[in-house]
Design an enzyme around this catalytic site. Structure first.
Site, PDB file in Angstrom:
ATOM      1  N   ASP A   1       0.838  -1.200   0.000  1.00 28.59           N
ATOM      2  CA  ASP A   1       0.000   0.000   0.000  1.00 28.59           C
ATOM      3  C   ASP A   1       0.878   1.257   0.000  1.00 28.59           C
ATOM      4  O   ASP A   1       1.669   1.462   0.925  1.00 28.59           O
ATOM      5  CB  ASP A   1      -0.882  -0.046   1.256  1.00 28.59           C
ATOM      6  CG  ASP A   1      -2.091   0.846   1.167  1.00 28.59           C
ATOM      7  OD1 ASP A   1      -2.270   1.529   0.145  1.00 28.59           O
ATOM      8  OD2 ASP A   1      -2.876   0.855   2.137  1.00 28.59           O
TER       9      ASP A   1
ATOM     10  N   ASP B   1     -10.140   4.630  -1.861  1.00 30.37           N
ATOM     11  CA  ASP B   1     -10.767   3.650  -0.964  1.00 30.37           C
ATOM     12  C   ASP B   1     -12.281   3.658  -1.106  1.00 30.37           C
ATOM     13  O   ASP B   1     -12.914   4.718  -1.247  1.00 30.37           O
ATOM     14  CB  ASP B   1     -10.418   3.961   0.492  1.00 30.37           C
ATOM     15  CG  ASP B   1      -8.965   3.682   0.816  1.00 30.37           C
ATOM     16  OD1 ASP B   1      -8.249   3.136  -0.041  1.00 30.37           O
ATOM     17  OD2 ASP B   1      -8.542   4.016   1.939  1.00 30.37           O
TER      18      ASP B   1
END
Length: 411
Positions: free
Chosen positions: A171, A230
């Protein structure tokens, strides 16, 4: 890199010495080895972030989820990866530089946790980030120091391989800050090379939120790459992410997949109808199916959606071709995905009022008479498994409801 650049050519297979590995050089850190056979179909599993976030993530909770994956039938439906996201780490590395698990929340250690996950017939996934910090350190005030993988890439890859890890979510988390000088492709290629050197087969999930059009470069390194920011537990969020997928189908296929983020099916903020449509859209997009709800307490409706055999079969279709939205009529959208043995049509009602469908002359029309589906093959409603008569069938799509109609492919 488009679809035909994901699968290895005969020359690439010969030069790599293996059926499924690609040896790619792009001038970053040398050669990157990617085993496409690890993700010939969109990966399926569960990720801890949506439901546990950071401080509620514990060894006990993870093993409870593992048990629920087995008992609910999710494992047998194809959900094989249990991915422990950010906050599994201790606040500092060992003196040797090696990462370790949080001593209070994961007292048995990650190798032991992996063994427990494997004992349940599941595969083990973990989270890392390429800079100095993880996302929880930035956004959740996680009081750790230098647990990012910058200049520890090989050590961290070797550590994960030693623990029996099968899947890595890597990430970005603003990895270019703090004097690293990292660029996006460089950061992710470094870890790809480190993973290849371990010799362990590890599915590699690249998460940089679609900022640098990863669909154009990440297939050289990863098995899936995030195409969006997200997701949130709302219909609005799902629609925003869906709208960002148009035009990306040509970049996905066996070995590498566009990833519009985890599923919110079963989480507060999305009702059962919306959750079913959300799942159907991810199926049409040939997206990875990473559940993000609390499997220990999910309702029968949520379990039915997540394990629906007809939907799972579409998701895992061997052709691996991503579907697309092909038409709009007001608030109604028509989607289509080609399959190895036919095709599937999707009709989505994005509006706030019910719309009515009926069969006519072998196709599907709106009550206004506008034809949505024309297909001479046998039509079957995927959700019910029932055939759709050429004339006389009707259905009402509630607000935010989707229906998938499969054809056997005859013209």
């Amino acid at each position: 890199m488009k679809l035909n650049g994901i699968l290895p050519t005969a020359e690439e297979k010969e030069s790599s010495g293996g059926e499924g590995k690609i040896d790619v050089e792009h001038g970053c850190q040398g050669a990157t080895m990617k085993d496409v056979s690890l993700a010939l179909k969109p990966p399926m599993g569960w990720n801890s972030w949506n439901i546990f976030r950071c401080y509620q993530l514990t060894e006990e909770a993870v093993l409870g989820i593992a048990d629920a994956m087995v008992e609910s039938g999710m494992r047998d439906a194809g959900y094989e990866y249990l991915v422990v996201d950010d906050c599994w780490q201790a606040f500092a590395r060992e003196s040797s530089g090696k990462l370790r698990s949080h001593p209070a929340r994961f007292p048995s250690g990650m190798e032991a946790l992996g063994e427990q996950i494997h004992a349940r017939g599941l595969k083990f996934g973990l989270y890392l980030s390429p800079g100095h910090k993880t996302c929880a350190m930035i956004y959740d005030r996680y009081p750790a120091r230098d647990i990012g993988s910058f200049e520890h890439e090989q050590l961290d890859a070797d550590t994960l391989a030693g623990w029996g890890v099968d899947y890595l979510k890597y990430d970005w988390c603003e990895a270019g800050r703090g004097g690293t000088g990292l660029t996006y492709p460089e950061a992710f290629s470094r870890m790809a090379e480190a993973l290849a050197r371990t010799g362990r087969p590890i599915v590699y999930s690249i998460s940089e939120y679609g900022r640098t059009k990863p669909w154009e470069w990440a297939a050289d390194y990863g098995h899936l790459w995030r195409t969006t920011p997200d997701i949130g537990a709302s219909w609005r969020s799902v629609m925003k992410l869906v709208d960002r997928q148009h035009g990306l189908a040509e970049f996905a296929g066996p070995g590498g997949w566009n990833d519009p983020d985890m599923l919110e099916v079963g989480n507060v903020g999305i009702n059962d109808v919306e959750a079913r449509s959300h799942f159907m859209l991810w199926v049409m997009l040939a997206a990875p199916l990473m559940a993000g709800n609390d499997l220990r307490t999910m309702t029968a409706a949520t379990r039915h959606t997540l394990t629906h055999p007809g939907l799972i079969a579409l998701s895992q279709d061997s052709l691996g071709r991503q579907g697309s939205r092909v038409a709009r009529q007001g608030k109604v959208e028509l989607w289509r995905r080609e399959l190895a043995d036919g095709r599937v049509h999707g009709i989505l009602n994005r509006g706030g009022r019910a719309v009515h469908l009926q069969s006519r002359d072998g196709g599907i029309v709106l009550d206004s008479g506008r034809r949505l589906v024309t297909d001479d093959g046998q039509l079957v409603c995927v959700w019910t498994g029932e055939p759709i008569d050429a004339d006389g069938w009707s259905a009402a799509l509630q607000p935010h409801e989707m229906i998938l109609i499969r054809s056997d492919g005859r013209h």
